[in-house]
Design a protein around this motif. Structure first.
Motif, PDB file in Angstrom:
ATOM      1  N   ASP A 124     -12.354  -7.426 -17.193  1.00 23.34           N
ATOM      2  CA  ASP A 124     -11.317  -8.410 -17.552  1.00 23.34           C
ATOM      3  C   ASP A 124     -10.518  -8.762 -16.300  1.00 23.34           C
ATOM      4  OD1 ASP A 124      -9.535 -10.017 -18.834  1.00 23.34           O
ATOM      5  OD2 ASP A 124      -8.454  -8.389 -19.836  1.00 23.34           O
ATOM      6  N   LEU A 125     -11.121  -9.511 -15.388  1.00 25.80           N
ATOM      7  CA  LEU A 125     -10.519  -9.774 -14.086  1.00 25.80           C
ATOM      8  C   LEU A 125      -9.270 -10.641 -14.161  1.00 25.80           C
ATOM      9  CD1 LEU A 125     -13.665 -10.425 -11.828  1.00 25.80           C
ATOM     10  CD2 LEU A 125     -12.293  -8.335 -12.011  1.00 25.80           C
ATOM     11  N   PHE A 126      -9.194 -11.535 -15.134  1.00 20.60           N
ATOM     12  CA  PHE A 126      -8.104 -12.502 -15.179  1.00 20.60           C
ATOM     13  C   PHE A 126      -7.199 -12.340 -16.391  1.00 20.60           C
ATOM     14  CE2 PHE A 126     -11.827 -14.585 -13.150  1.00 20.60           C
ATOM     15  CZ  PHE A 126     -11.338 -14.586 -11.844  1.00 20.60           C
ATOM     16  N   GLY A 127      -7.371 -11.262 -17.133  1.00 16.86           N
ATOM     17  CA  GLY A 127      -6.534 -11.029 -18.302  1.00 16.86           C
ATOM     18  C   GLY A 127      -6.871 -11.915 -19.472  1.00 16.86           C
ATOM     19  N   LEU A 128      -8.058 -12.535 -19.449  1.00 16.31           N
ATOM     20  CA  LEU A 128      -8.473 -13.447 -20.518  1.00 16.31           C
ATOM     21  C   LEU A 128      -9.649 -12.906 -21.311  1.00 16.31           C
ATOM     22  CD1 LEU A 128      -8.278 -16.781 -18.469  1.00 16.31           C
ATOM     23  CD2 LEU A 128      -6.564 -15.847 -20.050  1.00 16.31           C
ATOM     24  N   GLY A 129      -9.983 -11.643 -21.111  1.00 19.07           N
ATOM     25  CA  GLY A 129     -11.124 -11.047 -21.788  1.00 19.07           C
ATOM     26  C   GLY A 129     -12.239 -10.705 -20.810  1.00 19.07           C
ATOM     27  N   GLU A 130     -13.175  -9.915 -21.272  1.00 20.61           N
ATOM     28  CA  GLU A 130     -14.278  -9.464 -20.422  1.00 20.61           C
ATOM     29  C   GLU A 130     -15.140 -10.627 -19.950  1.00 20.61           C
ATOM     30  OE1 GLU A 130     -18.034  -6.280 -20.536  1.00 20.61           O
ATOM     31  OE2 GLU A 130     -17.049  -6.938 -22.390  1.00 20.61           O
ATOM     32  N   ILE A 131     -15.488 -10.598 -18.668  1.00 27.08           N
ATOM     33  CA  ILE A 131     -16.366 -11.618 -18.097  1.00 27.08           C
ATOM     34  C   ILE A 131     -17.789 -11.056 -18.083  1.00 27.08           C
ATOM     35  CG2 ILE A 131     -16.922 -13.011 -16.079  1.00 27.08           C
ATOM     36  CD1 ILE A 131     -13.980 -12.837 -15.294  1.00 27.08           C
ATOM     37  N   THR A 316      -2.695   5.251 -14.202  1.00 25.48           N
ATOM     38  CA  THR A 316      -1.710   4.468 -14.953  1.00 25.48           C
ATOM     39  C   THR A 316      -2.356   3.419 -15.854  1.00 25.48           C
ATOM     40  OG1 THR A 316      -1.514   2.908 -13.097  1.00 25.48           O
ATOM     41  CG2 THR A 316       0.037   4.773 -13.165  1.00 25.48           C
ATOM     42  N   ASN A 317      -3.691   3.326 -15.782  1.00 15.53           N
ATOM     43  CA  ASN A 317      -4.430   2.342 -16.586  1.00 15.53           C
ATOM     44  C   ASN A 317      -3.862   0.931 -16.400  1.00 15.53           C
ATOM     45  OD1 ASN A 317      -6.534   1.693 -18.371  1.00 15.53           O
ATOM     46  ND2 ASN A 317      -5.182   1.755 -20.144  1.00 15.53           N
ATOM     47  N   THR A 318      -3.612   0.602 -15.150  1.00 13.65           N
ATOM     48  CA  THR A 318      -3.063  -0.706 -14.799  1.00 13.65           C
ATOM     49  C   THR A 318      -4.002  -1.818 -15.274  1.00 13.65           C
ATOM     50  OG1 THR A 318      -2.039   0.267 -12.833  1.00 13.65           O
ATOM     51  CG2 THR A 318      -2.242  -2.139 -12.890  1.00 13.65           C
ATOM     52  N   PRO A 319      -3.482  -2.886 -15.869  1.00 17.75           N
ATOM     53  CA  PRO A 319      -4.343  -3.985 -16.325  1.00 17.75           C
ATOM     54  C   PRO A 319      -5.240  -4.496 -15.200  1.00 17.75           C
ATOM     55  CG  PRO A 319      -2.125  -4.261 -17.169  1.00 17.75           C
ATOM     56  CD  PRO A 319      -2.065  -3.113 -16.210  1.00 17.75           C
ATOM     57  N   SER A 324      -6.844  -6.930  -9.859  1.00 23.25           N
ATOM     58  CA  SER A 324      -7.536  -8.040  -9.189  1.00 23.25           C
ATOM     59  C   SER A 324      -6.616  -8.735  -8.187  1.00 23.25           C
ATOM     60  CB  SER A 324      -8.035  -9.058 -10.222  1.00 23.25           C
ATOM     61  OG  SER A 324      -8.954  -8.474 -11.112  1.00 23.25           O
ATOM     62  N   VAL A 325      -5.367  -8.943  -8.576  1.00 29.70           N
ATOM     63  CA  VAL A 325      -4.388  -9.552  -7.664  1.00 29.70           C
ATOM     64  C   VAL A 325      -4.203  -8.662  -6.445  1.00 29.70           C
ATOM     65  CG1 VAL A 325      -1.968 -10.221  -7.376  1.00 29.70           C
ATOM     66  CG2 VAL A 325      -3.192 -10.830  -9.474  1.00 29.70           C
ATOM     67  N   PHE A 326      -4.140  -7.356  -6.666  1.00 33.36           N
ATOM     68  CA  PHE A 326      -3.996  -6.405  -5.559  1.00 33.36           C
ATOM     69  C   PHE A 326      -5.208  -6.487  -4.638  1.00 33.36           C
ATOM     70  CE2 PHE A 326      -4.755  -2.294  -3.589  1.00 33.36           C
ATOM     71  CZ  PHE A 326      -3.516  -1.994  -3.046  1.00 33.36           C
ATOM     72  N   VAL A 327      -6.403  -6.576  -5.207  1.00 31.37           N
ATOM     73  CA  VAL A 327      -7.635  -6.661  -4.412  1.00 31.37           C
ATOM     74  C   VAL A 327      -7.610  -7.899  -3.516  1.00 31.37           C
ATOM     75  CG1 VAL A 327     -10.132  -7.045  -4.527  1.00 31.37           C
ATOM     76  CG2 VAL A 327      -9.064  -5.335  -6.006  1.00 31.37           C
ATOM     77  N   VAL A 328      -7.289  -9.043  -4.094  1.00 35.36           N
ATOM     78  CA  VAL A 328      -7.243 -10.289  -3.320  1.00 35.36           C
ATOM     79  C   VAL A 328      -6.188 -10.207  -2.225  1.00 35.36           C
ATOM     80  CG1 VAL A 328      -6.765 -12.764  -3.429  1.00 35.36           C
ATOM     81  CG2 VAL A 328      -8.124 -11.679  -5.229  1.00 35.36           C
ATOM     82  N   THR A 329      -5.040  -9.604  -2.561  1.00 26.42           N
ATOM     83  CA  THR A 329      -3.953  -9.485  -1.598  1.00 26.42           C
ATOM     84  C   THR A 329      -4.348  -8.602  -0.420  1.00 26.42           C
ATOM     85  OG1 THR A 329      -2.300  -9.774  -3.352  1.00 26.42           O
ATOM     86  CG2 THR A 329      -1.545  -8.809  -1.279  1.00 26.42           C
TER      87      THR A 329
END
Length: 349
Positions: A124-131, A316-319, A324-329
């Motif tokens: 679920d990379l974008f918080g919209l469900g599993e890709i 922490t089971n971070t969303p 994903s935002v952290f990875v891109v950053t």
């Protein structure tokens, strides 16, 4: 079993190292990208492969396939053997970069087709469900193998840097699998621990700590073998639900970031992404005056730091979209750091 694996690695290393001279499997200094002293055997990949084949054949580790393919182990053994043999030949005659790329892609296709090592879910990379990917799944899988293979091969420029990052990768993945609730005796965990036991010996041998007669380099064969094993383990862990797919980044962040950023930079300069130069992270740091041991410590410490972030997000089971935002950053920060280092090196020239 881990001690036995380490001892077996030593034995195989002792037996195979003298053969390197007879088959010209030696790395000679060139005064530019290869600055080591003397000719060093490029037998690390062969030693690692032979050790692992013996251990898996003599133990129960191969009783449980990592995928739903009944012939997973036989196909994987054949693919990894071909990988090491072909790239060992490359270590002697230096094939074209495109040939290496094609070979890795074909071997990855073999694992996809016959060993069911397949990447279907990106989470679920974008918080919209599993890709879930279907049509591009085979391309994503092959890309993962080629990226991991080239990433570890590109960092193999300083003694024990590649094997050290391999240990970080496998250790990080084992820790995240255990943090996710998988048992200590999970097959993938046991397999990765065996690989790490062999890699520790190669790490020490590469540094010359086992004596000059046992000093070795991994060579293209060894670096790409580590990359393929990492790709198999990360794909399987992510697709089997042991870790969330985005968490694989933290096991392999530094070599992959360096590989992708470097290849992108070459492409923007109108050069082949697979061409050779001194723009690797370890070269840039070395050109700034840091010693090999300092560069190795800095890069491996950075990889361990990324692992800690991964452990935090896992605990922490971070969303996944936040991760994903952290990875891109972090990738953007890495690119910025590389550009800064390049400018610093240019001002010293």
């Amino acid at each position: 079993m881990l001690v036995a694996t380490a001892v077996l690695t030593l034995v195989v290393l002792f037996l195979l190292n003298p053969l390197a001279k007879h088959v010209r499997l030696l790395d000679h200094p060139d005064g530019d990208r290869k600055l080591h002293a003397g000719s060093v055997p490029l037998t690390g990949g062969i030693v690692l492969l032979v050790t692992l084949l013996i251990v898996f054949a003599a133990s129960s580790l191969s009783d449980a396939p990592l995928t739903n393919a009944d012939n997973f182990w036989s196909v994987t053994a054949i693919v990894l053997t071909l990988l090491v043999l072909i790239h060992a030949i490359d270590d002697v005659i230096e094939m074209r970069a495109l040939s290496r790329f094609t070979i890795d892609a074909l071997l990855a296709f073999g694992l996809w087709s016959y060993a069911s090592v397949q990447l279907f879910s990106l989470g679920d990379l974008f918080g919209l469900g599993e890709i879930v990917i279907v049509r591009s799944a085979i391309l994503m899988t092959i890309f993962s193998f080629v990226a991991a293979s080239n990433a570890f091969n590109m960092v193999d420029g300083i003694d024990s840097l590649c094997s050290g990052l391999g240990l970080v990768c496998f250790g990080t993945l084992v820790t995240m699998i255990l943090l996710s609730g998988s048992p200590v005796d999970a097959p993938l965990v046991e397999i990765l621990l065996v690989v790490m036991a062999a890699l520790v010996v190669l790490y020490l041998a590469n540094l010359g700590l086992l004596g000059p007669r046992l000093r070795i380099f991994l060579g293209d064969a060894g670096a790409r073998l580590i990359g393929f094993i990492a790709a198999i383990a990360l794909i399987q862990a992510a697709q089997a639900g042991m870790i969330r797919p985005v968490m694989a980044y933290f096991a392999i962040a530094v070599p992959v970031c360096d590989c992708l950023a470097l290849m992108g930079q070459r492409a923007l300069q109108g050069r082949s992404p697979l061409s050779a130069d001194r723009l690797h992270l370890h070269h840039l740091l070395g050109d700034l005056g840091f010693s090999d041991s300092q560069v190795r410590r800095m890069i491996i410490t950075s990889a361990l730091g990324m692992s800690l972030f991964g452990f935090f997000f896992q605990i922490t089971n971070t969303p996944e979209w936040v991760v994903s935002v952290f990875v891109v950053t972090t990738f953007a920060v890495f690119i910025g750091m590389r550009l800064w280092l390049i400018r610093r090196v240019a001002t010293r020239a």
